[in-house]
Design a protein around this motif. Structure first.
Motif, PDB file in Angstrom:
ATOM      1  N   ILE A  37      38.664  38.732  43.716  1.00  0.00           N
ATOM      2  CA  ILE A  37      39.338  40.017  43.857  1.00  0.00           C
ATOM      3  C   ILE A  37      40.230  40.243  42.641  1.00  0.00           C
ATOM      4  O   ILE A  37      40.670  39.295  41.981  1.00  0.00           O
ATOM      5  N   ASP A  38      40.451  41.488  42.344  1.00  0.00           N
ATOM      6  CA  ASP A  38      41.274  41.847  41.191  1.00  0.00           C
ATOM      7  C   ASP A  38      42.681  41.290  41.311  1.00  0.00           C
ATOM      8  O   ASP A  38      43.268  41.280  42.397  1.00  0.00           O
ATOM      9  N   TRP A  39      43.204  40.838  40.192  1.00  0.00           N
ATOM     10  CA  TRP A  39      44.617  40.516  40.052  1.00  0.00           C
ATOM     11  C   TRP A  39      45.074  41.167  38.751  1.00  0.00           C
ATOM     12  O   TRP A  39      45.167  40.540  37.706  1.00  0.00           O
ATOM     13  N   PRO A  40      45.304  42.486  38.814  1.00  0.00           N
ATOM     14  CA  PRO A  40      45.601  43.247  37.597  1.00  0.00           C
ATOM     15  C   PRO A  40      46.855  42.785  36.867  1.00  0.00           C
ATOM     16  O   PRO A  40      46.928  42.875  35.646  1.00  0.00           O
ATOM     17  N   GLU A  41      47.846  42.275  37.606  1.00  0.00           N
ATOM     18  CA  GLU A  41      49.079  41.819  36.966  1.00  0.00           C
ATOM     19  C   GLU A  41      48.802  40.694  35.971  1.00  0.00           C
ATOM     20  O   GLU A  41      49.501  40.548  34.975  1.00  0.00           O
ATOM     21  N   GLY A  42      47.805  39.873  36.240  1.00  0.00           N
ATOM     22  CA  GLY A  42      47.447  38.768  35.356  1.00  0.00           C
ATOM     23  C   GLY A  42      46.325  39.108  34.389  1.00  0.00           C
ATOM     24  O   GLY A  42      45.945  38.295  33.564  1.00  0.00           O
ATOM     25  N   GLY A  43      45.770  40.316  34.528  1.00  0.00           N
ATOM     26  CA  GLY A  43      44.691  40.730  33.636  1.00  0.00           C
ATOM     27  C   GLY A  43      43.315  40.245  34.037  1.00  0.00           C
ATOM     28  O   GLY A  43      42.394  40.220  33.231  1.00  0.00           O
ATOM     29  N   TYR A  44      43.156  39.870  35.301  1.00  0.00           N
ATOM     30  CA  TYR A  44      41.859  39.399  35.790  1.00  0.00           C
ATOM     31  C   TYR A  44      41.266  40.430  36.729  1.00  0.00           C
ATOM     32  O   TYR A  44      41.878  40.790  37.736  1.00  0.00           O
ATOM     33  N   LEU A  45      40.051  40.891  36.397  1.00  0.00           N
ATOM     34  CA  LEU A  45      39.396  41.919  37.207  1.00  0.00           C
ATOM     35  C   LEU A  45      38.004  41.459  37.614  1.00  0.00           C
ATOM     36  O   LEU A  45      37.278  40.856  36.815  1.00  0.00           O
ATOM     37  N   ALA A  46      37.639  41.761  38.830  1.00  0.00           N
ATOM     38  CA  ALA A  46      36.337  41.361  39.354  1.00  0.00           C
ATOM     39  C   ALA A  46      35.191  42.072  38.639  1.00  0.00           C
ATOM     40  O   ALA A  46      34.043  41.646  38.751  1.00  0.00           O
ATOM     41  N   ASN A  47      35.485  43.127  37.893  1.00  0.00           N
ATOM     42  CA  ASN A  47      34.431  43.813  37.143  1.00  0.00           C
ATOM     43  C   ASN A  47      34.527  43.542  35.640  1.00  0.00           C
ATOM     44  O   ASN A  47      33.949  44.270  34.840  1.00  0.00           O
ATOM     45  N   ASP A  48      35.267  42.475  35.239  1.00  0.00           N
ATOM     46  CA  ASP A  48      35.319  42.084  33.828  1.00  0.00           C
ATOM     47  C   ASP A  48      33.910  41.805  33.319  1.00  0.00           C
ATOM     48  O   ASP A  48      33.058  41.319  34.054  1.00  0.00           O
ATOM     49  N   SER A  49      33.698  42.080  32.045  1.00  0.00           N
ATOM     50  CA  SER A  49      32.393  41.855  31.435  1.00  0.00           C
ATOM     51  C   SER A  49      32.581  40.946  30.228  1.00  0.00           C
ATOM     52  O   SER A  49      33.561  41.091  29.506  1.00  0.00           O
TER      53      SER A  49
END
Length: 121
Positions: A37-49
């Protein structure tokens, strides 16, 4: 190699016996449902490429229902899924790799996030 927590009754992933890769903990076991799941505060997104990244959450019949006599902690990490606090990514072959931990990341005064595990003295 495998990955799991006490709350997931030990294993959630396990590598195949002939997998000689390093740093990966294998694909989910048949009883485990694992998603990022996304953790935008840390810059990690489930849709990162090219490889999706995010907090690892685990579901399935092997996940405990909560902490004994600790409703506050249970409400914090059990939201239908067990929120591990670990950051991971899935490889194309379905193997999970643990790349960070939410508690190791701190927000600096200017809003930048830094992993304490990657800070050199």
């Amino acid at each position: 190699m495998g990955y799991g927590l006490t709350e997931t009754c030990a294993a959630a992933t396990f590598s195949e016996h002939d997998d000689t890769s390093i740093g990966r903990v294998g694909p989910p076991l048949s009883c485990a449902i694992i998603k990022l799941i996304d953790w935008p505060e840390g810059g990690y997104l489930a849709n990162d490429s090219p490889i999706p990244r995010g907090e690892i959450v685990v579901g399935g019949p092997h996940v405990s229902v909560g902490y004994f006599k600790n409703d506050e902690k249970t409400k914090e990490v059990y939201k239908r899924w067990f929120y591990t606090g670990d950051i991971g990514r899935f490889h194309a072959d379905g193997c999970l790799e643990i790349i960070d931990r939410k508690k190791d990341i701190v927000k600096l005064q200017h809003g930048e996030y830094v992993s304490l595990g990657k800070v050199d003295e």
